[in-house]
Scaffold this motif. Sequence first.
Motif, short mmCIF file in Angstrom:
data_model
loop_
_atom_site.label_atom_id
_atom_site.label_comp_id
_atom_site.label_asym_id
_atom_site.label_seq_id
_atom_site.Cartn_x
_atom_site.Cartn_y
_atom_site.Cartn_z
N LEU A 73 22.59 -7.77 -2.14
CA LEU A 73 21.50 -7.05 -1.50
C LEU A 73 21.48 -5.60 -1.97
CD1 LEU A 73 21.74 -8.26 2.21
CD2 LEU A 73 20.02 -8.93 0.52
N THR A 87 21.08 -1.62 -1.63
CA THR A 87 21.41 -0.66 -0.58
C THR A 87 20.21 0.21 -0.22
OG1 THR A 87 22.21 0.91 -2.25
CG2 THR A 87 23.84 -0.58 -1.24
N ARG A 132 21.46 -4.56 7.14
CA ARG A 132 20.78 -3.63 6.26
C ARG A 132 19.59 -2.99 6.96
NH1 ARG A 132 18.24 -5.24 0.38
NH2 ARG A 132 17.06 -6.72 1.68
N LYS A 164 23.63 -10.28 7.56
CA LYS A 164 23.68 -9.33 6.45
C LYS A 164 22.30 -8.67 6.28
CE LYS A 164 27.22 -11.58 3.55
NZ LYS A 164 27.44 -12.30 2.26
N TYR A 185 15.85 0.01 0.00
CA TYR A 185 14.65 -0.82 -0.12
C TYR A 185 13.75 -0.37 -1.27
CZ TYR A 185 15.69 -2.84 4.49
OH TYR A 185 16.27 -3.51 5.55
#
Length: 498
Positions: A255, A257, A408, A404, A259
């Motif tokens: 993923l 860190t 985030r 998860k 957006y």
Amino acid sequence: MKFNFKKYRIGYLLLVLTAINSSCKKYLDEKNNSNFVQSTYFESASQAQAFVNGIYNKLYMFQNGDAYGESPFITIELFAGHATSLGQSVNNGNVINERTDPVNPGFETVWQNSYSAIANANLAIAKIPGIAMDDAVKKKLLGEAYFLRAFFYYHLVRLYGDVPLITAPVTVDSPDLFPTRTPLAQVYPLIISDLQAAEISGLPETDQTGHASLGAVRTLLSSVYLTTAGFPLNITANYALAAAEAQKVLPDYTLFTDYAYLHDNAHKNQGELIFQGSYLVGVSTNAIPQLTVPFNLPVGAYGDHLGAMIPTNQFFNSYEAGDKRTQERQFYFSSYPQYGDATKTVVFGEHCLYKYFHVESALGTGISDENWTFLRLPEAMLIYAEASNEVSGPTPDAYTQVNKIRARALLAPLSGLTKDQFREAIWKERYHELAYEDKAYFDIQRTHMIYDVVNNKFSDAFSTANEQGVVMKQQYLLWPVPQREINNNKKLTQNTGW
């Protein structure tokens, strides 16, 4: 930019095939090999590579747009009912209010471009085995062709239902020149077998050039299994298969860190981005940011600010309190420095999609080469969580994946839910994390439920009004077969209600 319909006029484009030259690593070079002849073209590895690379360019049709704010990626999203269109498009308004018809140009664009891609994939699959070339390269190219054929058929069968199933090159003497529609229950096995073939073809685990990878194959296959476990096929045994395929993907991606990495140039085809349509200034560009910025407000160097897909306020407000994705310039934004005078701030009066705001083009020339994401890691994570829950209820591993995503977003972890509660929590997370990525409409199709954002729950799709006051008609579970195709091929029938 306007749709150029004339180049899509000839039937299914099964006879007029265009090979597009490209480098061996990328498919962005759109130079046209106009002297393509089947009988002499498939003679070398480089020709095979160039031809397969050319199939990827059909992915661009999803982001084709025009000055009225129409584009297939927007049409798909508008069917889900959580966006408005503030541009000039009559067609977009008709989709939102469920009064469109089979002559909507977007329906034709997707149908014809998909069959053009499938025709080229069929030709590659038929011709490449006969070329003298390195076996590993040959297998990889065939794997890409199988993946792409499955990718386009998967869109066709979900959008139109029963569709002509064509798996070999078509000639003027072929019975498939004017095909009938094949029941979708017979189309899905071809999609699955193609992806299974791609999975053992030697593709790399990941790919940063925009080509197919094992991650893309497995994520798409897990999506196919999840879809077929729901309506209309209801093959519930496929939940376990969906979970197993998605689980294979999880170790190979991470993923982001930030957006912002979802839509900037520096992180294309990396991190959590499993499969994208790749663009490059000077080669192929798109109007994604122009279509999704607020209507007629100067927030970038774009010639048009079309406001063609704007989230409803009710959908924006359905996120949990404190969700990072709703913070300014995360997934959404409601103001921005005025283009040409950064001392002034343009206030939109609504929340627009920062998820698709392309800073590079907004602050530069206004020419966008933003990639479009078809598959990314959170989708695989949520497929795993949903499918495994259907098999055995909420498991620690399923909680891990969804939490998860929530971590985030600065949200508390889920815990202690029943199977039914966990299912709805995953559905809601799909809507919020994969928002406006062309997933919601397909979720409605397979679940027959809509996200009632006003009441923050899932309800029957055919009796519950969305936030725009529209109750979905059953006919809107599918797109109509384009009227031009029916006019050209009398063997085609129309979907119910159209």
